[in-house]
Design a protein around this motif. Structure first.
Motif, PDB file in Angstrom:
ATOM      1  N   PRO A 478       0.818  -1.209   0.000  1.00 33.16           N
ATOM      2  CA  PRO A 478       0.000   0.000   0.000  1.00 33.16           C
ATOM      3  C   PRO A 478       0.850   1.258   0.000  1.00 33.16           C
ATOM      4  CG  PRO A 478       0.178  -0.868   2.224  1.00 33.16           C
ATOM      5  CD  PRO A 478       0.880  -1.845   1.329  1.00 33.16           C
ATOM      6  N   THR A 479       0.182   2.385  -0.214  1.00 35.42           N
ATOM      7  CA  THR A 479       0.869   3.663  -0.081  1.00 35.42           C
ATOM      8  C   THR A 479       1.179   3.906   1.391  1.00 35.42           C
ATOM      9  OG1 THR A 479      -1.225   4.841   0.150  1.00 35.42           O
ATOM     10  CG2 THR A 479      -0.353   4.585  -2.081  1.00 35.42           C
ATOM     11  N   ILE A 480       2.027   4.869   1.662  1.00 33.96           N
ATOM     12  CA  ILE A 480       2.420   5.131   3.040  1.00 33.96           C
ATOM     13  C   ILE A 480       1.239   5.576   3.896  1.00 33.96           C
ATOM     14  CG2 ILE A 480       3.055   7.546   2.684  1.00 33.96           C
ATOM     15  CD1 ILE A 480       5.461   7.036   4.549  1.00 33.96           C
ATOM     16  N   ASP A 481       0.203   6.127   3.248  1.00 34.13           N
ATOM     17  CA  ASP A 481      -0.985   6.562   3.989  1.00 34.13           C
ATOM     18  C   ASP A 481      -2.079   5.503   4.001  1.00 34.13           C
ATOM     19  OD1 ASP A 481      -0.840   7.445   1.193  1.00 34.13           O
ATOM     20  OD2 ASP A 481      -2.882   8.138   1.489  1.00 34.13           O
ATOM     21  N   GLY A 482      -1.774   4.291   3.520  1.00 32.53           N
ATOM     22  CA  GLY A 482      -2.678   3.174   3.727  1.00 32.53           C
ATOM     23  C   GLY A 482      -3.665   2.875   2.620  1.00 32.53           C
ATOM     24  N   ARG A 483      -3.490   3.444   1.425  1.00 35.51           N
ATOM     25  CA  ARG A 483      -4.405   3.154   0.321  1.00 35.51           C
ATOM     26  C   ARG A 483      -3.905   1.978  -0.519  1.00 35.51           C
ATOM     27  NH1 ARG A 483      -3.586   6.753  -3.110  1.00 35.51           N
ATOM     28  NH2 ARG A 483      -1.983   7.885  -1.959  1.00 35.51           N
ATOM     29  N   HIS A 484      -4.871   1.249  -1.121  1.00 39.77           N
ATOM     30  CA  HIS A 484      -4.507   0.196  -2.063  1.00 39.77           C
ATOM     31  C   HIS A 484      -3.914   0.820  -3.325  1.00 39.77           C
ATOM     32  CE1 HIS A 484      -6.038  -3.258   0.016  1.00 39.77           C
ATOM     33  NE2 HIS A 484      -7.285  -2.836   0.024  1.00 39.77           N
ATOM     34  N   LYS A 485      -2.856   0.272  -3.798  1.00 40.86           N
ATOM     35  CA  LYS A 485      -2.268   0.552  -5.103  1.00 40.86           C
ATOM     36  C   LYS A 485      -1.554  -0.723  -5.519  1.00 40.86           C
ATOM     37  CE  LYS A 485      -2.966   4.967  -6.307  1.00 40.86           C
ATOM     38  NZ  LYS A 485      -3.385   5.467  -7.622  1.00 40.86           N
ATOM     39  N   PRO A 486      -1.461  -1.072  -6.778  1.00 35.77           N
ATOM     40  CA  PRO A 486      -1.939  -0.314  -7.942  1.00 35.77           C
ATOM     41  C   PRO A 486      -3.460  -0.342  -8.044  1.00 35.77           C
ATOM     42  CG  PRO A 486      -1.148  -2.452  -8.631  1.00 35.77           C
ATOM     43  CD  PRO A 486      -0.826  -2.341  -7.164  1.00 35.77           C
ATOM     44  N   ASP A 487      -3.999   0.347  -9.052  1.00 37.84           N
ATOM     45  CA  ASP A 487      -5.433   0.350  -9.302  1.00 37.84           C
ATOM     46  C   ASP A 487      -5.856  -0.783 -10.218  1.00 37.84           C
ATOM     47  OD1 ASP A 487      -6.129   2.880  -7.891  1.00 37.84           O
ATOM     48  OD2 ASP A 487      -4.734   3.714  -9.353  1.00 37.84           O
ATOM     49  N   ILE A 488      -4.958  -1.226 -11.073  1.00 41.37           N
ATOM     50  CA  ILE A 488      -5.256  -2.270 -12.048  1.00 41.37           C
ATOM     51  C   ILE A 488      -3.928  -2.869 -12.490  1.00 41.37           C
ATOM     52  CG2 ILE A 488      -5.122  -0.820 -14.130  1.00 41.37           C
ATOM     53  CD1 ILE A 488      -7.725  -2.182 -15.087  1.00 41.37           C
ATOM     54  N   SER A 489      -3.978  -4.034 -13.108  1.00 41.76           N
ATOM     55  CA  SER A 489      -2.771  -4.680 -13.633  1.00 41.76           C
ATOM     56  C   SER A 489      -2.892  -4.844 -15.141  1.00 41.76           C
ATOM     57  CB  SER A 489      -2.592  -6.055 -12.971  1.00 41.76           C
ATOM     58  OG  SER A 489      -1.423  -6.687 -13.429  1.00 41.76           O
ATOM     59  N   GLY A 490      -1.799  -4.555 -15.839  1.00 44.14           N
ATOM     60  CA  GLY A 490      -1.772  -4.680 -17.293  1.00 44.14           C
ATOM     61  C   GLY A 490      -0.749  -5.705 -17.740  1.00 44.14           C
ATOM     62  N   PRO A 491      -0.887  -6.230 -18.951  1.00 44.84           N
ATOM     63  CA  PRO A 491       0.028  -7.271 -19.419  1.00 44.84           C
ATOM     64  C   PRO A 491       1.386  -6.719 -19.831  1.00 44.84           C
ATOM     65  CG  PRO A 491      -1.553  -6.735 -21.133  1.00 44.84           C
ATOM     66  CD  PRO A 491      -1.958  -5.943 -19.924  1.00 44.84           C
ATOM     67  N   ASP A 492       2.420  -7.522 -19.657  1.00 42.86           N
ATOM     68  CA  ASP A 492       3.735  -7.195 -20.187  1.00 42.86           C
ATOM     69  C   ASP A 492       4.300  -8.444 -20.844  1.00 42.86           C
ATOM     70  OD1 ASP A 492       4.707  -8.855 -18.143  1.00 42.86           O
ATOM     71  OD2 ASP A 492       6.399  -7.536 -17.727  1.00 42.86           O
ATOM     72  N   GLY A 493       5.524  -8.353 -21.339  1.00 45.34           N
ATOM     73  CA  GLY A 493       6.159  -9.464 -22.042  1.00 45.34           C
ATOM     74  C   GLY A 493       5.743  -9.578 -23.487  1.00 45.34           C
TER      75      GLY A 493
END
Length: 956
Positions: A478-493
């Motif tokens: 999470p971020t230092i202030d406690g929020r979820h991140k990332p918002d979404i996951s994208g493909p790589d490779g």
């Protein structure tokens, strides 16, 4: 002081020890000479290089870490201060040349011999190496091939649909550090024409891949990123914007505004440019992203590839020896904590360490890195980093860059030391960007680069396009202030003309790897959505992408995949147009209905146990299965635990970092809750989580949101007091309600409430009571159903939000319990009627403000009479046309007083929460939003404010 000397895999030694020492309990200590050498600080406190200053070396340092001076005797620097014109004059006076300027800083080439005099200028606050933006990609082989792939996003189905969706009519900006060879790809891997904008400085086109000092060599990273956007949305117009350092983001935001661009991609970042909560100084990337979202821009930003090169620790100097402990000793072992971090460099290897600590936005305490080679003593001290905040307050950032020139592999020790006045406990984040091997430890959690931590961007993690597995290097929250991140996951490779073909369908075997490749998939997907529906704003685009993502990892949003893997889903058509969630209208019940009472076994047998998370199904006769949210009054009756809370959230969603009601042992507390529902066994369902203690609980329904005929639309109003029974105030009576008294009060046609209103949202407050009791509010002509809305003790001020249907002649009944007399206050914040324009969209609760941690971004309590404005509309997934927000607001009180919540820019005349010193108090809040989407908070006494967003009202 004892340090542990131990061997890991026969290679890595832990502690301040000589590699030849074999005994695991052999002590090694700081020598007085090593501590004295390490404490020698720079004579130019405003001047910081990225290299080390050797003991006794007082010379101004070059910014080239590999040599005592740069090749031409001049260094590329960032010069900071408040006045841009004065900074330019200071650079010129030092014989330097200004290359670029941004708010509060300039980039310049300055003779090394004059760096000290430049830093001494009164107009200069600091001189340091440019904080270059780092491409978020992994090392790849490069081949000149034209094949490309779009992963499993579903873009190909959109492009081949009827009608074809190609992103035509949309614009996407690719903001990056190098676009070498882009010309050769025009009309093939890129559109036939692109717009180019250069912020990489004179002396380079900005598109030959080199930075302003020509030291980067050829960089085609931005070209590869642009190719993926074009693969996803071949009809979109592309802008290629070259940037160099953190402050250039603000220039890029202006470029988007000037060119009418709503979507941008930034597969770049800097690890130490922000606290990690989306806050920052004027001109920083963090503040630029806030401006961008306020202007309606959606930025897809790579999370970073730092999961394996990041190390975070809570440093403690409990021994008072100026060194922070990095690794605590095992409890009860008698072994001291370890104060150094070890790794190795091969011959010719370079170590590049960046560090930040949590003392933002500025500190006047000097904290610095020191490096020893092989063994810790005065003779092996390579040096210490040069930033010195003690005489020149600055950002809590430091860096150390050095090389191994011995011709053989060497072991290095890094310690974090501090000058007098430093906190005894602090959080540190270290990032290793060099050739370090056999590093002691890494921390994947909270490894985001900047500006990926910002709540104003859509942060993208990476998963392998073929397997769907999260990439091990992908930075996490999470971020230092406690929020979820990332918002979404994208493909790589995926295959790419710059980084080569993927071979064998296995990520890591060629192709474009890293969150750099993942983020442009999301930006391209956003362009397809915008092309299909040009009316969508940034928050709506983000909301649709997140809602269509395929959940992966932990249920709901997590800190690895976000809401899931990118998937565009069904293609739009005339029968199934692409649109943001449809706001639902309100259906009030004739009278409140009690559906859950653990005291009698209704809905649950006995009190909720500590940690219990139960599913509650609403009977279809009360709430139809098609409902989107339910409107409840939640009461806790004399729980056993202190510091307890309940969290309500939709069935099928992940439990949020949020709460709905806070209580201590023995209290009876009520609070309004509007909560989204999910489908379970054919019924509308929610989950209820009990944090601690044995908790008796009561749930009363007053209505729901849905789409059935005859439902009511909402109209918000500025908070308006329509009843106050205290003498000389507002309303038809000026006396307390006596025990057992019921009072019928006409609401329709009063104040801002029109005569045809069918229901209202009010804040009901009990005040100046002579003893304990409760108030009930219900439609005139109906019954209370045994439901209470406000529970109070003697002489307490207790509010609660109530959504109540208007009964006979537009009236409500206010009923007092039989126990004591009490004054009553009603503040109206909105009303419902058939012609009302707005409906409600319920959300899985989102904590969008927490002044204790920095969420909001706001770190620290509100002072008495201070006004803090929070971005709500246009942020997270709330559209910019939202007219009001449904929230649960909690205060952690420092003094006694009250809190008001209101549209930004309006002078508050009512209160929403009342509190005493030391209390934790929550109340549901519905507030109208200002035209710019902001809500205001103001307190009469110092208080920490926490806000959980439950939904929003927008045109239906």
């Amino acid at each position: 002081m004892r340090k542990l000397a131990a061997s890991i895999a026969g290679v890595l030694l832990i502690g301040f020890v000589v590699p030849a020492i074999a005994a695991a309990d052999e002590p090694a200590t700081w020598t007085s000479a090593s501590r004295e050498a390490a404490s020698q600080r720079p004579v130019h406190p405003k001047l910081a290089s990225n290299g080390l200053r050797a003991p006794g070396d007082a010379r101004p340092r070059s910014f080239d870490a590999s040599a005592p001076s740069s090749a031409d005797g001049r260094s590329l620097v960032t010069v900071e201060g408040s006045d841009e014109v004065s900074l330019k004059r200071a650079v010129e006076a030092a014989g330097g040349d200004v290359l670029l300027s941004a708010p509060g800083s300039v980039e310049a080439k300055v003779p090394d011999a004059n760096l000290g005099s430049l830093s001494d200028s009164a107009d200069v606050s600091s001189v340091h190496p440019p904080r270059r933006l780092q491409p978020a990609t992994t090392s790849e082989g490069v081949s000149n091939v034209s094949a490309s792939r779009t992963g499993a996003s579903g873009a190909q189905a959109w492009q081949s649909g009827t009608p074809a969706q190609t992103g035509a009519g949309s614009k996407v900006a690719i903001v990056d550090v190098g676009f070498a060879s882009y010309q050769s790809k025009l009309g093939n891997e890129l559109p036939s024409t692109v717009v180019t904008i250069n912020h990489c400085g004179p002396g380079t086109t900005g598109f030959d891949g080199s930075g302003p000092d020509g030291s980067w060599g050829t960089i085609s990273h931005g070209t590869a990123v642009a190719e993926i956007v074009h693969d996803m949305a071949p009809g979109a117009q592309l802008l290629l914007i070259c940037v160099f350092q953190d402050s250039d983001f603000s220039l890029a935001v202006d470029d988007l505004t000037a060119n009418g661009v709503k979507i941008a991609n930034a597969s770049i970042g800097n690890d130490v440019a922000s606290r990690g909560d989306g806050s920052g100084a004027p001109g920083s990337a963090a503040m630029a992203m806030k401006t961008a979202r306020e202007r309606g821009q959606l930025w897809a930003v790579s999370a970073g590839n730092e999961a394996a090169i990041h190390f975070s620790f809570i440093g403690r100097d409990v021994e008072g020896d100026t060194a922070y402990e990095m690794f605590p000793g095992p409890t009860g072992s008698g072994i001291d904590a370890v104060e150094d971090y070890t790794f190795q460099l091969g011959a010719g290897g370079v170590s590049d360490i960046q560090m930040k600590w949590d003392a933002w936005p500025a500190t006047n305490v000097d904290v610095f890195l020191c490096v020893w080679q092989g063994v810790v003593d005065s003779s092996t001290l390579l040096g210490c980093s040069t930033q010195n905040q003690s005489t020149n307050p600055g950002e809590p950032v430091d860096m150390a860059r050095f090389g191994n020139t011995t011709g053989s592999t060497q072991t290095y020790h890094v310690a974090v030391l501090h000058a007098a006045g430093a906190p005894t406990v602090a959080r540190f984040d270290l990032y290793f960007h060099g050739n370090e091997v056999n590093r002691k430890a890494s921390t994947a959690e909270s490894s985001l680069s900047e500006p990926a931590s910002s709540p104003f961007v859509m942060t993208v993690g990476a998963h392998c396009y073929s397997s769907g597995a999260s990439e091990p290097f992908s930075s996490q929250g999470p971020t230092i202030d406690g929020r979820h991140k990332p918002d979404i996951s994208g493909p790589d490779g995926v295959s790419n003309s710059v980084f080569g073909l993927n071979t064998g369908g296995v990520c890591g075997q060629g192709g474009f790897r890293g969150t750099s490749a993942s983020s442009p998939h999301v930006a391209g997907a956003a362009a397809l959505l915008l092309s299909a529906n040009p009316s969508l704003d940034a928050a709506e685009l983000q909301g649709i992408l997140q809602s269509r993502a395929i959940d992966a990892g932990a249920l709901g949003q997590d800190d690895v995949f976000g809401t899931g893997r990118l998937a565009l889903g069904a293609t739009p058509s005339a029968a199934n147009p692409l649109a943001a969630p449809r706001p639902a209208r309100f259906k009030p019940l004739g009278s409140p209905v009690r559906v859950h009472d653990t005291r009698t076994g209704t809905g649950h047998a006995g009190p909720l146990a500590p940690g219990e998370d139960v599913v509650f199904d609403f009977a279809t006769a009360q709430i139809p299965a098609a409902a989107t949210a339910v409107v409840l009054n939640l009461t806790v009756d004399r729980p056993s635990g202190n510091g307890g809370f309940l969290t309500l959230y939709p069935f099928g969603g992940s439990r949020p970092n949020a709460s709905n009601i806070n209580f201590n042992a023995g209290q009876t507390v009520a609070n309004h809750v509007t909560v989204a529902v999910g489908a379970h066994s054919g019924k509308a369902s929610i989950r209820i989580f009990n944090a601690t203690g044995s908790t008796p609980m009561i749930v009363d329904i007053t209505g729901y949101y849905g789409a059935s005929a005859g439902d009511q639309g909402f109209e918000p109003v500025d908070p308006t007091r329509i009843l106050d029974t205290r003498p000389g105030t507002v309303g038809p009576i000026a006396r307390q309600l006596t025990p057992s008294e019921s009072f019928d009060f006409t609401v329709a046609g009063r104040g801002p409430v029109p005569a045809d209103a069918q229901a209202v949202i009010v804040n009901l407050t009990a005040t100046r009571s002579t003893g304990g009791g409760f108030l009930s509010l219900f439609p005139k002509g109906g019954t209370s159903g045994g439901v209470s809305n406000v529970n109070f003790g003697a002489n307490q001020d207790v509010p609660n939000l109530v959504v109540v249907k208007l009964g006979t002649a537009g009236q409500v009944t206010i009923a007092n319990s039989a126990f004591s007399s009490v004054d009553v206050i009603l503040d109206v914040v909105g009303y419902f009627r058939p012609s009302g324009a707005n409906g409600f969209v319920a959300l899985n609760p989102i904590r969008d403000l927490d002044a204790r941690t920095g969420n909001g971004p706001r770190l620290g309590p509100l002072a008495a009479s201070e006004v803090f404005n929070l971005d709500i509309g246009g942020v997270n997934v709330v559209p910019s046309d939202a007219v009001a927000a449904q929230m649960n607001t909690t205060v952690v009180a420092i003094g006694g007083g009250f809190l008001s919540v209101f549209p930004a820019g309006v002078s508050p005349s009512t209160s929403n929460l009342n509190f005493q010193s030391g209390q934790v108090v929550a109340n549901a809040v519905v507030t109208k939003l200002a035209g710019d989407g902001r809500g205001g908070f103001a307190a009469s006494a110092p208080v920490f404010v926490i806000n959980d967003l439950a939904g929003y009202f927008s045109p239906s």
